[in-house]
Design a protein around this motif. Structure first.
Motif, mmCIF file in Angstrom:
data_model
loop_
_atom_site.group_PDB
_atom_site.id
_atom_site.type_symbol
_atom_site.label_atom_id
_atom_site.label_comp_id
_atom_site.label_asym_id
_atom_site.label_seq_id
_atom_site.Cartn_x
_atom_site.Cartn_y
_atom_site.Cartn_z
ATOM 1 N N SER A 86 0.829 -1.193 0.000
ATOM 2 C CA SER A 86 0.000 0.000 0.000
ATOM 3 C C SER A 86 0.869 1.251 0.000
ATOM 4 C CB SER A 86 -0.916 0.006 1.228
ATOM 5 O OG SER A 86 -1.803 -1.095 1.191
ATOM 6 N N LYS A 87 0.303 2.360 -0.482
ATOM 7 C CA LYS A 87 1.057 3.602 -0.581
ATOM 8 C C LYS A 87 0.310 4.738 0.119
ATOM 9 C CE LYS A 87 3.370 2.610 -4.981
ATOM 10 N NZ LYS A 87 3.622 3.085 -6.359
ATOM 11 N N ALA A 88 1.091 5.666 0.682
ATOM 12 C CA ALA A 88 0.545 6.887 1.267
ATOM 13 C C ALA A 88 1.265 8.074 0.642
ATOM 14 C CB ALA A 88 0.736 6.893 2.786
ATOM 15 N N PRO A 89 0.565 8.966 -0.069
ATOM 16 C CA PRO A 89 1.215 10.097 -0.743
ATOM 17 C C PRO A 89 1.644 11.170 0.248
ATOM 18 C CG PRO A 89 -1.147 10.201 -1.029
ATOM 19 C CD PRO A 89 -0.878 8.902 -0.335
ATOM 20 N N ILE A 90 2.711 11.877 -0.097
ATOM 21 C CA ILE A 90 3.225 12.963 0.741
ATOM 22 C C ILE A 90 4.013 13.926 -0.138
ATOM 23 C CG2 ILE A 90 5.314 11.683 1.346
ATOM 24 C CD1 ILE A 90 5.109 12.986 4.134
ATOM 25 N N THR A 91 3.991 15.193 0.191
ATOM 26 C CA THR A 91 4.738 16.207 -0.551
ATOM 27 C C THR A 91 5.861 16.752 0.323
ATOM 28 O OG1 THR A 91 2.801 16.852 -1.839
ATOM 29 C CG2 THR A 91 4.615 18.422 -1.733
ATOM 30 N N PHE A 92 7.089 16.738 -0.194
ATOM 31 C CA PHE A 92 8.240 17.301 0.502
ATOM 32 C C PHE A 92 8.655 18.611 -0.174
ATOM 33 C CE2 PHE A 92 8.896 14.091 3.443
ATOM 34 C CZ PHE A 92 8.979 12.832 2.875
ATOM 35 N N LYS A 93 9.018 19.596 0.646
ATOM 36 C CA LYS A 93 9.637 20.817 0.147
ATOM 37 C C LYS A 93 11.016 20.913 0.796
ATOM 38 C CE LYS A 93 5.372 23.376 -0.744
ATOM 39 N NZ LYS A 93 4.573 24.595 -0.437
ATOM 40 N N PHE A 94 12.078 20.651 -0.007
ATOM 41 C CA PHE A 94 13.437 20.626 0.494
ATOM 42 C C PHE A 94 14.143 21.960 0.245
ATOM 43 C CE2 PHE A 94 13.160 16.395 1.634
ATOM 44 C CZ PHE A 94 12.885 15.534 0.586
ATOM 45 N N LYS A 95 15.041 22.305 1.161
ATOM 46 C CA LYS A 95 15.920 23.453 0.985
ATOM 47 C C LYS A 95 17.334 23.038 1.365
ATOM 48 C CE LYS A 95 17.416 27.642 0.382
ATOM 49 N NZ LYS A 95 17.576 28.160 -0.990
ATOM 50 N N LEU A 96 18.254 23.052 0.388
ATOM 51 C CA LEU A 96 19.632 22.655 0.603
ATOM 52 C C LEU A 96 20.482 23.888 0.884
ATOM 53 C CD1 LEU A 96 21.782 20.370 0.505
ATOM 54 C CD2 LEU A 96 22.057 20.881 -1.929
ATOM 55 N N ASP A 97 21.264 23.845 1.973
ATOM 56 C CA ASP A 97 22.176 24.921 2.349
ATOM 57 C C ASP A 97 23.517 24.281 2.681
ATOM 58 O OD1 ASP A 97 22.270 27.486 4.971
ATOM 59 O OD2 ASP A 97 23.451 27.194 3.142
ATOM 60 N N GLY A 98 24.449 24.312 1.738
ATOM 61 C CA GLY A 98 25.693 23.567 1.914
ATOM 62 C C GLY A 98 25.397 22.089 1.835
#
Length: 251
Positions: free
Chosen positions: A172-184
């Motif tokens: 089974s699957k559960a959807p999710i949205t990630f918002k990433f911010k890379l700093d170094g």
């Protein structure tokens, strides 16, 4: 129904963070240390460590900053749950680590563990129970190098942005949205799911093509690890008693 079943199991695994009664586990130390090989690095302990405490199916992130002087270990620790703390009675000998963390507003935590394949792991004791912990050392630039360490603003950034992901377990699957911010090499951001609610990302890192972070929301914390290949992220998540895989594509 399969998604609801999966989400129900996931929430059940991460919802409770109540300490449990002490369980005897003295033989775990011998099993861990029996297979370890002394590292070539004369000081594999000093530095900053991203740590996960595991408590009855949930995970709590923390940061250790350790300093080795001979066989004595000093330093500090901090987590959102305990606040800042100080290392007391620390020592490192025969590939074994031991110290006590003292906090102003939390009971002291006794730490023991060992080093294997560059990662620390072992047991901790506090508030009448015994559980496990593990730590990964944050990478730092070589002091002998004159090169400038690339950051998200000066080098290619394959992580920052919005990603559509799904956690999968037992078909089974559960959807999710990630918002990433890379700093170094540090990764922060947020998560959003109609089932798991809104969350924040902590202890995130991006190094050597490997992404790690802890997702903390209203139902607990989940340790996430993955790799980037063909512009897609994929890997594993660990919610304590419940584990599975995940994959994500950039929006």
């Amino acid at each position: 129904m399969r998604v609801k079943t999966f989400v129900g199991l996931l929430l059940l695994a991460v919802a409770a963070a109540v300490p449990v009664a002490c369980s005897a586990a003295a033989n775990i130390h011998n099993e861990i240390w029996r297979h370890e090989v002394l590292p070539a690095d004369p000081d594999p302990i000093s530095g900053e460590w991203e740590v996960i405490f595991r408590v009855q199916g949930t995970t709590t992130p923390a940061t250790f900053k350790l300093k080795l002087d001979g066989d004595k270990v000093t330093g500090t620790a901090e987590s959102a749950h305990t606040g800042p703390g100080i290392v007391r009675d620390g020592w490192w000998k025969d590939n074994k680590l031991s110290f006590t963390l003292d906090f102003e507003k939390h009971e002291s935590i006794a730490i023991s563990g060992g080093l294997r394949d560059g990662e620390l792991s072992g047991e901790f004791r506090t508030e009448g129970f015994v559980e496990k912990w593990e730590g990964t050392k944050k990478k730092t630039p070589s002091p002998s190098s004159n090169a400038t360490v690339p950051s998200a603003s000066t080098a290619t950034d394959p992580i920052s942005g919005e990603w559509e992901a799904a956690f999968e377990a037992q078909g089974s699957k559960a959807p999710i949205t990630f918002k990433f911010k890379l700093d170094g090499d540090k990764v922060g951001g947020t998560s959003e799911s109609s089932h798991l609610g809104s969350g924040t990302l902590s202890n995130g890192s991006w190094a050597d093509g490997i992404l790690t972070f802890t997702m903390t929301g209203p139902h607990g914390s989940i340790a996430v690890k993955g790799t980037l290949k063909d512009a897609k992220l994929s890997g594993e998540f660990d919610a304590g008693q419940f584990k599975g895989t995940w994959a994500a594509s950039r929006k």
